[in-house]
Design an enzyme around this catalytic site. Structure first.
Site, PDB file in Angstrom:
ATOM      1  N   LYS A  25       1.073   0.211   3.849  1.00 22.60           N
ATOM      2  CA  LYS A  25       2.385   0.001   3.333  1.00 22.60           C
ATOM      3  C   LYS A  25       3.270   1.257   2.776  1.00 22.60           C
ATOM      4  CE  LYS A  25       1.401  -2.371  -1.018  1.00 22.60           C
ATOM      5  NZ  LYS A  25       1.511  -3.540  -1.580  1.00 22.60           N
ATOM      6  N   ARG A  26       2.070   2.296   2.558  1.00 19.55           N
ATOM      7  CA  ARG A  26       2.634   3.452   1.934  1.00 19.55           C
ATOM      8  C   ARG A  26       2.456   4.462   3.172  1.00 19.55           C
ATOM      9  NH1 ARG A  26      -0.304   1.804  -1.880  1.00 19.55           N
ATOM     10  NH2 ARG A  26       0.806   0.806  -3.607  1.00 19.55           N
TER      11      ARG A  26
END
Ligand code: GLU
Length: 513
Positions: A269-270
């Protein structure tokens, strides 16, 4: 008898729903719709320590924005199996009932080990070089549980209110076989499976027990989830078997991972690919991190789900742009790949561009208008027709409506500065004369169309002994301020005679030689 097709999307509210989660929901939705079945949203919130405020609402809003709405479940109306939140379902007593049934049949047991005792066991096993230390058919024999303690001792501990968990009694060295629609037959030896906790000391079920009880109670026909759950599937098979409810077991499908653009590991998610990882903006209260959403980045939900559907699913054929109805018609789990699917940021933008191009100018104008309003604060009152014209011209180069403004400013605000490079190269006595002449010639035109103005433009250049190429870009700069853009005479026609002549006059004022 054929079972009714019922699929559930069962996220835990431990954070914002990222792309991978949306894809799971999408595949469930497509399959349910294809088979005239039900799509259910169940919130798996039994792990209170990982509960994140706002996550549930986020999940609901994300599904709504994507247009993949459950017909039963939290936030979408109660169906016959309410409630749909596991914390509320606990009150029904179902989890405890099933756990006790497993105890009664000798397939589960009480374990009283404290966290210190569990730690000590792990350390002991590590010291003995056991590769994967776990509570299992071997180690349980040295621990404090209802298999090693006498009935009396167990009763005493219970009466004294000693905390305990209920664990699954996994057999030693047994082959567990199960079928996955995507992966085919999977065979695992039970030595690799630990004695999973089914009911925690606070009386809450773990995921392993809760989802099985709910899948049974909610008559789920297909359990579809991410690949990370594959290793626990053998334990789940045992639970169904020990409950004597194998015939109620849903068919299983474990979806492949979504991989980073370079294929090197799981998409996180990063991820730094520059594209969002979440459907909507998400702020994580615990880590204080914010994430940008597809919605806020200007993606159309149809483009987003079209892209997602093809991440790991191959319908065959060459068609890539597919409406939701087409996706529903074509979808099958058999055509979902076993191997991971690489996320492709460029392709993702391309999808949006295709959907943007397919929209009518009128639709685009409607979408562009709120942005315009925000930028102009009501200062430029242009007609819808004019805005449609702008959209027609700027859409060719854009992937997003949000890019329109930057490419369309000069349609709404006359330029006050001019591309210096072009001026340096093209501005001279002759060319400024040309601008003057063309302004006069334009002023005399009755039919201010792209075709007419272009003819006049060329005739004027010829009259002055200039090639159109020598004045074209300077002229563009004089009316727009910038050296590039859509078809020049289309811009001229759209802006209209008065505006063009006025802009040419301003240009001459500001660029006296
Ligand atoms: N609560 C699980 C999750 O968050 C659901 C897994 C399943 O669908 O069985 O992924």
């Amino acid at each position: 008898m054929e079972r009714r097709v019922r699929l559930r999307f069962a996220p835990s509210p431990t954070g914002g729903l990222h792309m991978g989660g949306v894809r799971t929901a999408l595949f469930c939705y497509l399959f349910a719709k294809k088979n005239n079945g039900d799509f259910i949203l169940r919130i798996e919130d039994t792990d209170q320590t990982r509960y994140v405020n706002g996550a549930e609402e986020y999940i609901i809003n994300a599904l709504k924005w994507c247009g993949i709405e459950p017909n039963e479940g939290v936030g979408f109306g109660d169906g016959p199996h309410a409630p749909y939140r596991q914390s509320e379902r606990k009150e029904l007593g179902i989890y405890k009932k099933y756990a006790e049934q497993l105890i009664a049949s000798g397939n589960a047991y009480y374990a009283f080990d404290t966290s210190e005792e569990l730690d000590a066991m792990r350390k002991r096993l590590e010291a003995a070089k056991v590769v994967a230390p776990q509570y299992n058919s071997v180690t349980r024999q040295t621990m404090r549980n209802s298999l090693t303690l006498s009935e009396d001792e167990v009763k005493k501990l219970m009466d004294a209110g000693t905390p305990y968990v209920i664990r699954l009694k996994v057999p030693r060295n047994e082959e567990i076989r199960f079928h996955d629609i995507i992966r085919g037959w999977v065979v695992v030896n039970s030595t690799q499976v630990d004695d999973k906790v089914l009911l925690k000391s606070d009386g809450m079920p773990t995921y392993h027990l809760a989802h099985i009880v709910d899948d049974i109670e909610m008559e789920i026909s297909h359990a579809v989830r991410g690949e990370e759950w594959l290793p626990s599937a053998p334990a789940h098979i045992l639970i169904y078997r020990y409950l004597g409810l194998e015939e109620k077991m849903p068919l299983l499908a474990h979806l492949p991972l979504i991989l980073k653009p370079d294929g090197n590991g799981k998409l996180s998610k990063r991820d730094k690919s520059g594209l969002p990882m979440f459907p909507l903006n998400w702020f994580d209260e615990r880590t204080k991190e914010s994430y940008v959403g597809y919605r806020e980045s200007g993606f159309f939900p149809e483009a987003f789900i079209n892209m997602l559907a093809l991440l790991g699913w191959n319908p065959g054929g060459n068609q890539e742009i597919m409406s939701k109805e087409e996706l529903i018609n074509l979808f099958s789990f058999e055509r979902v790949n076993k191997s991971g699917a690489k996320f492709d940021p460029e392709k993702t933008k391309w999808f949006n561009q295709q959907y943007l191009r397919a929209k009518s100018d009128s639709e685009l104008a409607t979408l562009f208008m709120p942005l315009l309003e925000e930028k102009l604060k009501g200062e430029s009152q242009k007609s819808k027709k004019f805005i449609e014209g702008v959209c027609r011209l700027v859409k060719e180069k854009a992937h997003f409506i949000t890019e329109f403004w930057d490419n369309a400013i000069y349609f709404f605000i006359a330029p006050t500065a001019y591309d210096a490079e072009v001026l340096k190269k093209r501005l001279n006595e002759q060319t400024i004369d040309f601008i003057k002449e063309v302004a006069t010639a334009f002023n005399g035109l009755n039919n201010f169309t792209a075709a007419e103005t272009e003819t006049t433009f060329k005739a004027t250049a010829e009259k002055l002994g200039l090639g159109a190429g020598q004045v074209m870009q300077l002229f563009r700069v004089s009316i727009s301020g910038v050296g590039g853009g859509p078809a020049l005479f289309e811009i001229v026609e759209l802006l209209g005679k008065d505006e063009i002549v006025s802009r040419l006059n301003t240009f001459m004022e500001k660029n006296k030689i």
